[in-house]
Design an enzyme around this catalytic site. Structure first.
Site, mmCIF file in Angstrom:
data_model
loop_
_atom_site.group_PDB
_atom_site.id
_atom_site.type_symbol
_atom_site.label_atom_id
_atom_site.label_comp_id
_atom_site.label_asym_id
_atom_site.label_seq_id
_atom_site.Cartn_x
_atom_site.Cartn_y
_atom_site.Cartn_z
ATOM 1 N N TYR A 1 -56.941 34.054 -39.255
ATOM 2 C CA TYR A 1 -56.380 33.750 -37.937
ATOM 3 C C TYR A 1 -56.705 34.887 -36.983
ATOM 4 C CZ TYR A 1 -53.757 30.040 -40.207
ATOM 5 O OH TYR A 1 -53.423 28.912 -40.899
ATOM 6 N N GLU B 1 -44.076 24.562 -43.747
ATOM 7 C CA GLU B 1 -45.404 24.453 -44.345
ATOM 8 C C GLU B 1 -45.647 23.031 -44.861
ATOM 9 O OE1 GLU B 1 -47.528 27.153 -44.124
ATOM 10 O OE2 GLU B 1 -45.814 27.684 -42.882
HETATM 11 NI NI NI Z 1 -46.339 28.736 -41.162
#
Ligand code: NI
Length: 358
Positions: free
Chosen positions: A201, A214
């Site tokens: 990221y 998640e």
């Molecule tokens: Ni997350």
């Protein structure tokens, strides 16, 4: 079953301190060594708070400096980052639209790009502040920027190099290597990027991750390799239902359309707004060289303070099986992740009777 207890053979690990509701662990190299065991030992703290922060031993941080060679860094390839268009739908309430930019960047180009997204200059009041540098992320500086973030969220569109397949950990790193963490997802037959394969990221100022859990309500781990900190928010498990109900009321149409609408990762609500509605928001600043672990039922969100690079993956420990049964999936996103829990459970049972698995 030892999954619910926080002690294995009489061992236990306690947080070094609690930072705004977030337990922070500072394990010794001995405690840190075994990722799978460490996570079972700290599980009860994380389940309660939604996220934890782990400051690894200096010895370990030093040992991975070998990963940041020019050659290894040159392999990072940020493909199709997302431009985040954020609209305000109410006081402290926002909705995000992600638009892919069809381009790729190497790290150098990303760093250059990040200069066009720089955070506001520091307000300098005292002599000491005049002397300090804008790139020092003191708690006060982060608080100033955090206020600026929530005020100016809609003024400009940040960009996020999210979900880039790859890892900066070299294969010789065998301890807390995000690309090969010993855990239950190793038993999966398929490889799903970002789930049991690491993602990188690349952040800039204001690059945002909206409120979510998640996929399949797994655990996740995020290591900040270098650069500016990330701001994290989490909801304690005891308030996850209240939080969901509030979000449902705020985004009624979206909920009607998909009961799992928060899995779309496009809904933002400020911590101030949540507090006003009686919801506790834990928060912590995640700095380079540190881990954040997220937990089942632990809604989390946050943003990046400037140019940085993080690596993340999902994982599971035995207690996840209890959670996985009641997970609902989003069916309106065609590539939504679906894990074969029954197959995993069977494999886990078959193996764990015979050997010390991980
Ligand atoms: Ni997350």
């Amino acid at each position: 079953m030892h999954t619910r207890s926080s002690s294995i053979n009489g061992e236990s690990i306690e947080p070094a301190f609690i930072d705004n509701g977030v337990p922070v662990f500072k394990p010794t190299m001995d405690q840190f060594q075994d990722f799978y065991k460490f996570n079972q030992l700290i599980n009860k703290y994380g389940l309660e708070s939604g996220i934890v922060r782990v400051i690894p031993p200096k010895e370990w941080v030093d040992s991975i400096s070998s990963c940041y060679t020019k050659e290894n860094l040159s392999k990072v390839n940020i493909k199709n980052p997302i431009v985040q268009q954020i609209n305000r739908t109410g006081h402290g309430v926002f909705q995000q639209q992600n638009v892919e930019r069809a381009r790729k960047y190497n790290l150098e180009q990303w760093k250059e790009l990040s200069r066009h997204y720089e955070p506001p200059k520091k307000r300098k009041r005292s002599h000491d502040e005049m002397m300090s540098n804008d790139t020092e992320y003191t708690v006060e500086r982060c608080e100033e920027l955090e206020r600026a973030y929530w005020k100016s969220l809609t003024y400009s569109e940040p960009i996020y190099g999210a979900d880039t397949e790859g890892s900066l950990f070299t294969n010789d790193i065998n301890c807390w290597n995000v690309a090969k963490l010993p855990n239950i997802l190793d038993l999966m037959e398929e490889q799903i990027p970002g789930v049991n394969n690491a993602y990188l990221y690349a952040g800039v100022w204001k690059a945002t991750f909206a409120w979510h859990l998640e996929d399949q309500d797994l655990y996740s781990i995020n290591y900040l390799h270098f650069g500016a900190p990330k701001q994290w928010y989490s909801i304690p498990q005891s308030q996850s239902e209240e939080f969901f109900n509030l979000m449902k009321d705020l985004f009624t149409d979206e909920y009607k359309n998909c009961s799992q609408f928060l899995r779309h990762k496009t809904f933002l609500v400020s911590p101030q707004y949540l507090k006003k509605k009686g919801i506790t928001v834990n928060h912590t600043i995640h700095r380079q060289g540190e881990f954040i672990i997220t937990y089942p039922y632990g809604y989390h969100a946050g943003f990046n303070y400037d140019y940085n690079l993080a690596e993340s993956v999902n994982f599971a420990i035995p207690s996840w099986f209890d959670v996985a049964d009641s997970t609902e999936n989003c069916h309106c996103i065609p590539d939504a992740v679906n894990i074969n829990v029954e197959q995993l459970r069977k494999k886990y049972k078959d193996y764990s009777n015979k050997v010390d698995l991980f």
